[in-house]
Design an enzyme around this catalytic site. Structure first.
Site, short mmCIF file in Angstrom:
data_model
loop_
_atom_site.label_atom_id
_atom_site.label_comp_id
_atom_site.label_asym_id
_atom_site.label_seq_id
_atom_site.Cartn_x
_atom_site.Cartn_y
_atom_site.Cartn_z
N HIS A 296 44.20 37.23 42.46
CA HIS A 296 44.78 38.57 42.52
C HIS A 296 45.34 38.76 43.92
CE1 HIS A 296 41.83 40.10 39.17
NE2 HIS A 296 42.60 39.10 38.77
N ARG B 100 31.93 37.42 42.19
CA ARG B 100 31.81 38.44 43.22
C ARG B 100 31.85 37.84 44.63
NH1 ARG B 100 31.94 42.71 40.90
NH2 ARG B 100 31.79 43.80 42.86
N HIS C 24 40.12 30.52 38.51
CA HIS C 24 40.29 31.91 38.97
C HIS C 24 39.47 32.14 40.24
CE1 HIS C 24 40.86 36.20 38.96
NE2 HIS C 24 41.44 36.21 37.78
N HIS D 110 40.98 45.28 29.41
CA HIS D 110 41.38 44.30 28.40
C HIS D 110 40.77 44.65 27.04
CE1 HIS D 110 41.91 41.00 31.71
NE2 HIS D 110 42.41 42.16 32.06
N ASP E 218 49.83 38.17 33.27
CA ASP E 218 48.76 38.71 32.44
C ASP E 218 49.38 39.78 31.53
OD1 ASP E 218 46.60 40.54 31.62
OD2 ASP E 218 45.33 39.42 33.01
N HIS F 296 48.03 43.26 32.00
CA HIS F 296 48.44 43.82 33.29
C HIS F 296 49.90 44.26 33.28
CE1 HIS F 296 45.02 41.45 35.53
NE2 HIS F 296 44.57 42.27 34.60
N ASP G 88 44.20 48.60 33.44
CA ASP G 88 43.59 47.27 33.44
C ASP G 88 42.26 47.21 32.70
OD1 ASP G 88 42.94 44.65 33.85
OD2 ASP G 88 42.70 44.79 36.03
N GLU H 146 41.31 36.35 28.12
CA GLU H 146 40.31 37.03 28.96
C GLU H 146 39.87 38.28 28.22
OE1 GLU H 146 43.03 37.66 32.28
OE2 GLU H 146 41.72 36.41 33.50
N GLU I 288 48.75 36.37 40.42
CA GLU I 288 48.65 37.04 39.13
C GLU I 288 49.38 38.38 39.17
OE1 GLU I 288 44.71 37.17 37.45
OE2 GLU I 288 45.32 38.51 35.82
N TYR J 4 37.00 37.93 42.27
CA TYR J 4 37.65 39.25 42.26
C TYR J 4 37.60 39.95 43.61
CZ TYR J 4 37.53 39.23 37.14
OH TYR J 4 37.71 38.94 35.82
N HIS K 125 47.86 34.89 31.04
CA HIS K 125 46.57 35.47 30.61
C HIS K 125 46.91 36.31 29.38
CE1 HIS K 125 44.36 35.22 34.76
NE2 HIS K 125 44.41 34.07 34.14
ZN ZN Z 1 42.64 42.38 34.17
FE FE Z 2 44.12 38.24 34.15
FE FE Z 3 42.62 37.97 36.97
#
Ligand code: ZN
Ligand code: FE
Ligand code: FE
Length: 277
Positions: A107, A37, A67, A226, A176, A179, A224, A256, A142, A70, A211
């Site tokens: 992202h 975060r 990564h 998963h 991904d 995605h 989105d 993921e 991504e 987010y 991913h």
């Molecule tokens: Zn995702």
């Molecule tokens: Fe991903």
């Molecule tokens: Fe991601």
């Protein structure tokens, strides 16, 4: 050689993360460079990192796929949020040099009503400020599900970002599977065509990591969410075809999926068996 692993927890440090991945049967991994975060990162403990690098070497790990948080939005409308993104990415580039020569995935961002062209321009601007000649890290954009105002749901948008970045040799793409499926690319029935399109629009030489996720939703759903491997709309057959595809050999596959280490251990074993190792 199949390089596969899961998104690991780095809360106990680098070496613990590496040891757990070996237990899981993995030979690559993803981790958050800091709290997902955002916020302040822990000081790097070089003894811990060196022990981790040793584990990677002994177990013939492929490239790591770190990564970014987010919350980082390089194309936010508010300048203070973009400043936050700039600071995080700059600091993460320094931190990544503790594990040189690996990947850092992020992202692209959400344009929050400014329009996709403005979004693309702002993302490229930050990359032009942050990327340096000296860094050994390759930064991966991504591919996104196109949820809300996300940039990167279309291969063309990724291409445009790359076009506007000067140090293209420091850039790559992480595809991904959840995605792209949610974005409307039919990797279940037309994997070859999707990869051909990727090649035509972006260039397969930019594709550095995958991913590997199933999706809870249908083609083009832009959701989105998963799913575990084989428990979603993409399915085990299609994901097996992804890891076995000739164009994707040698690159790291990162799970993921909503799992714990027991679940990931099973998925990695299943996928290795499917791969034919
Ligand atoms: Zn995702
Ligand atoms: Fe991903
Ligand atoms: Fe991601």
């Amino acid at each position: 050689m199949l390089y596969i692993g899961n998104h690991a927890s780095s809360s106990k440090g680098y070496a613990a993360m590496g040891r757990q991945m070996v237990k899981n049967g993995g030979n690559t991994l993803a981790f958050f460079t800091r709290n997902p975060r955002g916020g302040k990162a822990k000081e790097i403990d070089f003894q811990d990192v060196n022990a981790f690098l040793e584990i990677m070497k002994e177990n013939h790990f492929g490239k790591l796929v770190a990564h970014a948080p987010y919350t980082m939005n390089a194309c936010a409308a508010k300048e203070n949020l973009r400043e936050f993104a700039r600071e995080i990415m700059t600091d993460d580039m320094k931190r990544m040099e503790a594990t040189p020569g690996n990947y850092y995935n992020f992202h692209p961002g959400s344009h929050v009503g400014q329009g996709v062209e403005v979004g693309i321009q702002k993302i490229a601007e930050i990359l032009n400020e942050v990327l340096s000649e000296e860094q050994s890290t390759t930064v991966l954009l991504e591919t996104m599900a196109g949820k809300g105002s996300e940039v990167g749901g279309k291969f063309e948008e990724i291409r445009e970002i790359i076009d506007q970045v000067e140090k293209k040799e420091k850039l790559g793409v992480c595809l991904d599977t959840c995605h792209v499926w949610d974005a409307g690319y039919d990797i279940v029935n037309h994997l070859d065509e999707v990869l051909e399109e990727f090649d035509r629009v972006i260039g397969l030489s930019y594709l550095k990591a995958i991913h590997l996720n199933d999706s809870m939703n249908g083609l083009g759903s832009h959701k989105d969410r998963h799913a575990k491997i084989g428990e979603g709309e993409i399915g085990l057959e299609a994901l097996t075809a992804v890891i076995r595809h000739p164009a994707l050999q040698g690159i790291p596959f990162i799970l993921e999926t909503p799992n714990d280490d027991t679940g990931w251990t099973e998925e990695i074993a299943l996928l290795r068996e499917r791969y034919g190792e």
